[in-house]
Design a protein around this motif. Structure first.
Motif, PDB file in Angstrom:
ATOM      1  N   ALA A 340      22.604 -57.767 -37.700  1.00 21.03           N
ATOM      2  CA  ALA A 340      23.981 -57.084 -36.775  1.00 21.03           C
ATOM      3  C   ALA A 340      24.762 -55.656 -37.491  1.00 21.03           C
ATOM      4  O   ALA A 340      25.438 -55.307 -36.993  1.00 21.03           O
ATOM      5  CB  ALA A 340      25.030 -57.675 -38.221  1.00 21.03           C
ATOM      6  N   ALA A 341      24.022 -55.171 -38.609  1.00 21.94           N
ATOM      7  CA  ALA A 341      24.657 -53.819 -38.149  1.00 21.94           C
ATOM      8  C   ALA A 341      23.295 -52.646 -36.964  1.00 21.94           C
ATOM      9  O   ALA A 341      24.497 -52.002 -37.084  1.00 21.94           O
ATOM     10  CB  ALA A 341      24.075 -53.347 -40.024  1.00 21.94           C
ATOM     11  N   LEU A 342      22.611 -53.083 -36.756  1.00 18.52           N
ATOM     12  CA  LEU A 342      21.938 -52.857 -35.482  1.00 18.52           C
ATOM     13  C   LEU A 342      22.653 -52.361 -34.339  1.00 18.52           C
ATOM     14  O   LEU A 342      22.613 -51.652 -33.725  1.00 18.52           O
ATOM     15  CB  LEU A 342      20.538 -53.149 -35.637  1.00 18.52           C
ATOM     16  N   ASP A 343      23.339 -53.971 -34.557  1.00 16.50           N
ATOM     17  CA  ASP A 343      24.348 -54.611 -33.082  1.00 16.50           C
ATOM     18  C   ASP A 343      25.404 -53.559 -32.884  1.00 16.50           C
ATOM     19  O   ASP A 343      25.693 -52.674 -31.850  1.00 16.50           O
ATOM     20  CB  ASP A 343      24.989 -55.376 -32.927  1.00 16.50           C
ATOM     21  N   ALA A 344      25.894 -53.572 -33.925  1.00 12.98           N
ATOM     22  CA  ALA A 344      27.352 -52.384 -33.749  1.00 12.98           C
ATOM     23  C   ALA A 344      26.353 -51.042 -34.068  1.00 12.98           C
ATOM     24  O   ALA A 344      27.346 -50.742 -33.257  1.00 12.98           O
ATOM     25  CB  ALA A 344      27.674 -52.693 -35.569  1.00 12.98           C
ATOM     26  N   ALA A 345      25.589 -50.581 -34.863  1.00 12.35           N
ATOM     27  CA  ALA A 345      25.073 -49.036 -34.313  1.00 12.35           C
ATOM     28  C   ALA A 345      24.787 -48.518 -33.398  1.00 12.35           C
ATOM     29  O   ALA A 345      25.475 -47.561 -32.202  1.00 12.35           O
ATOM     30  CB  ALA A 345      24.563 -48.742 -35.301  1.00 12.35           C
ATOM     31  N   VAL A 346      24.233 -50.124 -32.176  1.00 11.10           N
ATOM     32  CA  VAL A 346      23.608 -49.182 -30.538  1.00 11.10           C
ATOM     33  C   VAL A 346      24.741 -49.364 -29.499  1.00 11.10           C
ATOM     34  O   VAL A 346      24.692 -48.894 -29.667  1.00 11.10           O
ATOM     35  CB  VAL A 346      23.075 -50.387 -30.133  1.00 11.10           C
ATOM     36  N   GLN A 347      25.911 -50.090 -29.790  1.00 11.17           N
ATOM     37  CA  GLN A 347      27.185 -49.695 -29.277  1.00 11.17           C
ATOM     38  C   GLN A 347      28.112 -49.064 -29.493  1.00 11.17           C
ATOM     39  O   GLN A 347      28.645 -48.082 -28.641  1.00 11.17           O
ATOM     40  CB  GLN A 347      27.949 -51.937 -29.331  1.00 11.17           C
ATOM     41  N   HIS A 348      28.235 -48.776 -30.650  1.00 12.75           N
ATOM     42  CA  HIS A 348      29.336 -47.273 -31.026  1.00 12.75           C
ATOM     43  C   HIS A 348      28.764 -46.201 -31.708  1.00 12.75           C
ATOM     44  O   HIS A 348      29.197 -45.540 -31.520  1.00 12.75           O
ATOM     45  CB  HIS A 348      30.281 -48.771 -32.153  1.00 12.75           C
ATOM     46  N   LEU A 349      27.909 -46.427 -31.985  1.00 12.25           N
ATOM     47  CA  LEU A 349      27.556 -44.937 -33.152  1.00 12.25           C
ATOM     48  C   LEU A 349      26.304 -44.134 -32.253  1.00 12.25           C
ATOM     49  O   LEU A 349      26.474 -43.064 -31.636  1.00 12.25           O
ATOM     50  CB  LEU A 349      26.959 -45.132 -34.325  1.00 12.25           C
ATOM     51  N   HIS A 350      25.295 -45.154 -31.027  1.00 10.62           N
ATOM     52  CA  HIS A 350      24.762 -43.958 -29.975  1.00 10.62           C
ATOM     53  C   HIS A 350      25.305 -44.432 -28.753  1.00 10.62           C
ATOM     54  O   HIS A 350      24.370 -44.466 -27.995  1.00 10.62           O
ATOM     55  CB  HIS A 350      23.517 -45.443 -29.989  1.00 10.62           C
ATOM     56  N   THR A 351      26.030 -43.342 -28.977  1.00 11.55           N
ATOM     57  CA  THR A 351      26.790 -43.168 -28.003  1.00 11.55           C
ATOM     58  C   THR A 351      27.230 -41.262 -27.463  1.00 11.55           C
ATOM     59  O   THR A 351      27.334 -40.314 -28.535  1.00 11.55           O
ATOM     60  CB  THR A 351      28.391 -43.496 -28.220  1.00 11.55           C
ATOM     61  N   PRO A 352      27.225 -41.317 -26.138  1.00  9.09           N
ATOM     62  CA  PRO A 352      27.329 -39.619 -25.758  1.00  9.09           C
ATOM     63  C   PRO A 352      29.323 -38.945 -26.357  1.00  9.09           C
ATOM     64  O   PRO A 352      28.714 -37.981 -27.203  1.00  9.09           O
ATOM     65  CB  PRO A 352      28.243 -40.144 -24.538  1.00  9.09           C
ATOM     66  N   SER A 353      30.159 -40.025 -26.667  1.00  2.00           N
ATOM     67  CA  SER A 353      31.147 -39.513 -27.303  1.00  2.00           C
ATOM     68  C   SER A 353      31.133 -38.690 -29.002  1.00  2.00           C
ATOM     69  O   SER A 353      30.881 -38.289 -29.624  1.00  2.00           O
ATOM     70  CB  SER A 353      32.340 -40.362 -27.913  1.00  2.00           C
ATOM     71  N   SER A 354      30.006 -40.048 -29.516  1.00  2.63           N
ATOM     72  CA  SER A 354      29.419 -39.859 -31.107  1.00  2.63           C
ATOM     73  C   SER A 354      28.246 -38.646 -31.098  1.00  2.63           C
ATOM     74  O   SER A 354      28.891 -37.423 -31.400  1.00  2.63           O
ATOM     75  CB  SER A 354      28.159 -40.628 -31.658  1.00  2.63           C
ATOM     76  N   TYR A 355      27.550 -37.747 -29.903  1.00  2.00           N
ATOM     77  CA  TYR A 355      26.788 -36.280 -29.998  1.00  2.00           C
ATOM     78  C   TYR A 355      27.416 -35.816 -29.698  1.00  2.00           C
ATOM     79  O   TYR A 355      27.558 -34.686 -30.158  1.00  2.00           O
ATOM     80  CB  TYR A 355      25.972 -37.228 -29.089  1.00  2.00           C
ATOM     81  N   ALA A 356      28.385 -36.095 -28.628  1.00  2.00           N
ATOM     82  CA  ALA A 356      29.884 -34.506 -28.376  1.00  2.00           C
ATOM     83  C   ALA A 356      30.403 -34.647 -29.875  1.00  2.00           C
ATOM     84  O   ALA A 356      30.453 -33.006 -30.150  1.00  2.00           O
ATOM     85  CB  ALA A 356      30.562 -35.098 -27.472  1.00  2.00           C
ATOM     86  N   SER A 357      31.222 -35.366 -30.709  1.00  3.23           N
ATOM     87  CA  SER A 357      31.172 -34.834 -31.465  1.00  3.23           C
ATOM     88  C   SER A 357      30.622 -34.144 -32.290  1.00  3.23           C
ATOM     89  O   SER A 357      31.344 -32.893 -32.874  1.00  3.23           O
ATOM     90  CB  SER A 357      32.353 -35.293 -32.432  1.00  3.23           C
ATOM     91  N   MET A 358      29.153 -34.206 -32.907  1.00  8.75           N
ATOM     92  CA  MET A 358      28.698 -34.203 -33.766  1.00  8.75           C
ATOM     93  C   MET A 358      27.639 -32.320 -33.351  1.00  8.75           C
ATOM     94  O   MET A 358      28.073 -31.063 -33.920  1.00  8.75           O
ATOM     95  CB  MET A 358      27.197 -34.642 -33.601  1.00  8.75           C
ATOM     96  N   ASN A 359      27.734 -32.009 -32.048  1.00  8.42           N
ATOM     97  CA  ASN A 359      27.587 -31.332 -31.182  1.00  8.42           C
ATOM     98  C   ASN A 359      28.466 -29.649 -31.585  1.00  8.42           C
ATOM     99  O   ASN A 359      28.589 -29.012 -31.170  1.00  8.42           O
ATOM    100  CB  ASN A 359      27.093 -31.371 -30.006  1.00  8.42           C
ATOM    101  N   HIS A 360      29.378 -30.263 -30.921  1.00  6.84           N
ATOM    102  CA  HIS A 360      31.007 -30.003 -31.524  1.00  6.84           C
ATOM    103  C   HIS A 360      30.593 -28.974 -32.411  1.00  6.84           C
ATOM    104  O   HIS A 360      31.064 -27.674 -33.024  1.00  6.84           O
ATOM    105  CB  HIS A 360      32.411 -30.283 -31.027  1.00  6.84           C
ATOM    106  N   ILE A 361      30.783 -29.740 -33.921  1.00  5.76           N
ATOM    107  CA  ILE A 361      30.739 -28.913 -34.962  1.00  5.76           C
ATOM    108  C   ILE A 361      29.246 -28.252 -35.418  1.00  5.76           C
ATOM    109  O   ILE A 361      30.087 -26.861 -35.823  1.00  5.76           O
ATOM    110  CB  ILE A 361      30.795 -29.620 -36.063  1.00  5.76           C
ATOM    111  N   ALA A 362      28.495 -28.178 -34.972  1.00  2.00           N
ATOM    112  CA  ALA A 362      26.984 -27.462 -34.685  1.00  2.00           C
ATOM    113  C   ALA A 362      26.924 -27.113 -33.864  1.00  2.00           C
ATOM    114  O   ALA A 362      26.473 -25.704 -35.246  1.00  2.00           O
ATOM    115  CB  ALA A 362      26.040 -28.910 -34.505  1.00  2.00           C
ATOM    116  N   ASP A 363      27.713 -26.403 -32.890  1.00  2.00           N
ATOM    117  CA  ASP A 363      27.295 -25.209 -32.427  1.00  2.00           C
ATOM    118  C   ASP A 363      28.881 -24.363 -33.183  1.00  2.00           C
ATOM    119  O   ASP A 363      28.247 -23.376 -33.268  1.00  2.00           O
ATOM    120  CB  ASP A 363      28.599 -25.918 -30.943  1.00  2.00           C
TER     121      ASP A 363
END
Length: 461
Positions: A340-363
């Motif tokens: 159940a956790a993996l199902d939710a993670a792949v749908q809602h966390l492993h997304t372009p928007s997640s990585y855009a937010s992460m990389n913005h701060i990393a920049d």
């Protein structure tokens, strides 16, 4: 992925000044954390080393920091102090602590069964989502990346009929015995890692170790046709961040194919590279792909995916084997809660928007740290892998583990960690690594950079 090279001038910090600063910071920590001190004393009566896992004592603070709660990218300790968390459970909470979609999925599934040793109704959907996200068609589960690596190595030896494993010096693949090895700098052979307890495995007989980024050594290690698999992180991450040289992986993949060696990529830490991990982001085509930690949002869950060709070979070798335990799998593997956790993670966390937010701060962090190093003329380096950064006390990004060893400055690292911790910033304890989550804010990045300014001033740099 990129590295930022600093001026090559030498900058030495007085050992006496560093020791005095660390002593003052230890005293400050003890004064400001009476509840953690008390909990440490009580826990010592029933837990080895005073903690449920001895790694929890690897931080440089004088007593363990006990956690009250963690949400998003903010952690609160037992004394009520808040911390901007750039450790994020050493990648386990890469998408933030208790991400809402995963927390909801866990609550819903908890009311409908935790484990059955049977697949849930969501299984088919999860398989389709894994294939789309990570690019491999067939999947199996484990509870940790250590287990997933163990299982995949057993499959690799079974389908190839070969005994040897190949790893890179400085690798990290969890608690897999065959990978807990180092390269002898004199002979180039395999030696047991001296810190490993209770080792009896004959490492030199079954595991070969070569330097990272060394194609000549790779070809030499594969030449006799005895290596079942090369198990590798796309970039070394737990020995200091060591990125691959340009063109290294395309050539390495070709060598593995030429010699009939399976390429297994362990992306447990390099998930920070982008959606689908390093392989999907940079166009690698491994035979097998492994991930744990953050893959299900921090819930104990890991998986390994394989190509259609390898899947067919795995099925054939299993069908040809006698009935009985294969040595692969554990009872709680692929339990309903993890699914159940993996199902939710792949749908809602492993997304372009997640990585855009992460990389913005990393920049912002990369730019801020680089600017400060240049302004102070410091011969240190900022190395970047997606949402992961590392401050390395060396003049340029290392190419292999030996270069990391040559420039190691553990006292300086310990000073940085404790100084920042006392100012509300948490780094990964093992080295100067910072990880950004979708929940990490510009204000938290600024808190880190301001504390770094204070640390440089305290060192007189």
């Amino acid at each position: 992925m990129r590295d930022t090279r600093m001026p090559s001038s030498s900058t030495a910090v007085s050992a006496d000044r560093l020791a005095a600063l660390q002593a003052a910071e230890r005293k400050r920590f003890l004064a400001e954390h009476p509840s953690s001190r008390l909990l440490a004393e009580r826990s010592a009566a029933h837990f080895l080393f005073g903690v449920p896992l001895h790694w929890m004592r690897d931080w440089p603070n004088p007593v363990t920091l006990f956690v009250r709660n963690a949400q998003g990218a903010e952690l609160t300790c037992a004394d009520g102090h808040g911390y901007a968390d750039f450790c994020l459970g050493d990648t386990g909470a890469m998408f933030g602590h208790s991400p809402a979609p995963v927390a909801r999925a866990l609550a819903e599934q908890a009311a409908n069964g935790l484990t059955c040793m049977l697949p849930t109704e969501a299984t088919a959907d999860v398989g389709e989502r894994l294939a789309r996200c990570f690019g491999l068609p067939f999947w199996q589960f484990a509870l940790s990346a250590s287990d997933a690596n163990r299982f995949m190595l057993r499959w690799a030896r079974a389908v190839t009929g070969r005994p040897q494993l190949l790893v890179f010096d400085g690798c990290y693949h969890g608690a897999v015995d065959e990978t807990l090895v180092d390269r002898d700098p004199v002979t180039g052979g395999t030696v047991r890692r001296p810190s490993v307890l209770g080792a009896v495995h004959d490492h030199p007989h079954f595991t070969r170790v070569i330097p990272f980024n060394d194609l000549t050594a790779l070809e030499r290690a594969l030449a006799d046709g005895q290596v079942a698999a090369l198990l590798a992180e796309p970039a070394l991450t737990n020995f200091g961040l060591v990125p691959p040289a340009a063109g290294f992986w395309s050539a390495a993949q070709a060598l593995c194919r030429r010699h009939g060696t399976l390429l297994i990529l362990d992306e447990t830490h390099t998930l920070s590279s982008g959606v689908g991990g390093y392989a999907r982001t940079y166009g690698l085509a491994p035979d097998a792909w492994v991930a744990g930690k953050a893959v299900a949002g921090g819930v104990p869950c890991a998986l390994y995916g394989v190509t259609a060709d390898l899947a067919a070979r795995m099925q054939a070798v299993k069908q040809a084997a006698p009935e009985g335990h294969s040595g692969i799998g554990t009872t709680l593997t692929a339990n309903a809660l993890a699914m159940a956790a993996l199902d939710a993670a792949v749908q809602h966390l492993h997304t372009p928007s997640s990585y855009a937010s992460m990389n913005h701060i990393a920049d912002a962090l990369e730019a801020g740290l680089t600017q400060r190093l240049r302004a102070h003329g410091l011969p240190w380096t900022v190395t970047r892998l997606g949402a992961r950064l590392e401050l390395q006390f060396m003049p340029q990004t290392p190419r292999n583990a030996d270069e990391v060893r040559q420039h190691a400055q553990p006292a300086l690292e310990a000073s940085l960690h404790l100084f920042l911790l006392n100012r509300g910033v948490l780094l990964t304890p093992f080295h100067g690594m910072m990880l950004c989550s979708p929940a990490t804010t510009p204000a938290q990045a600024a808190r880190l950079l301001n504390a770094f300014d204070d640390w440089l001033a305290a060192l007189g740099l």
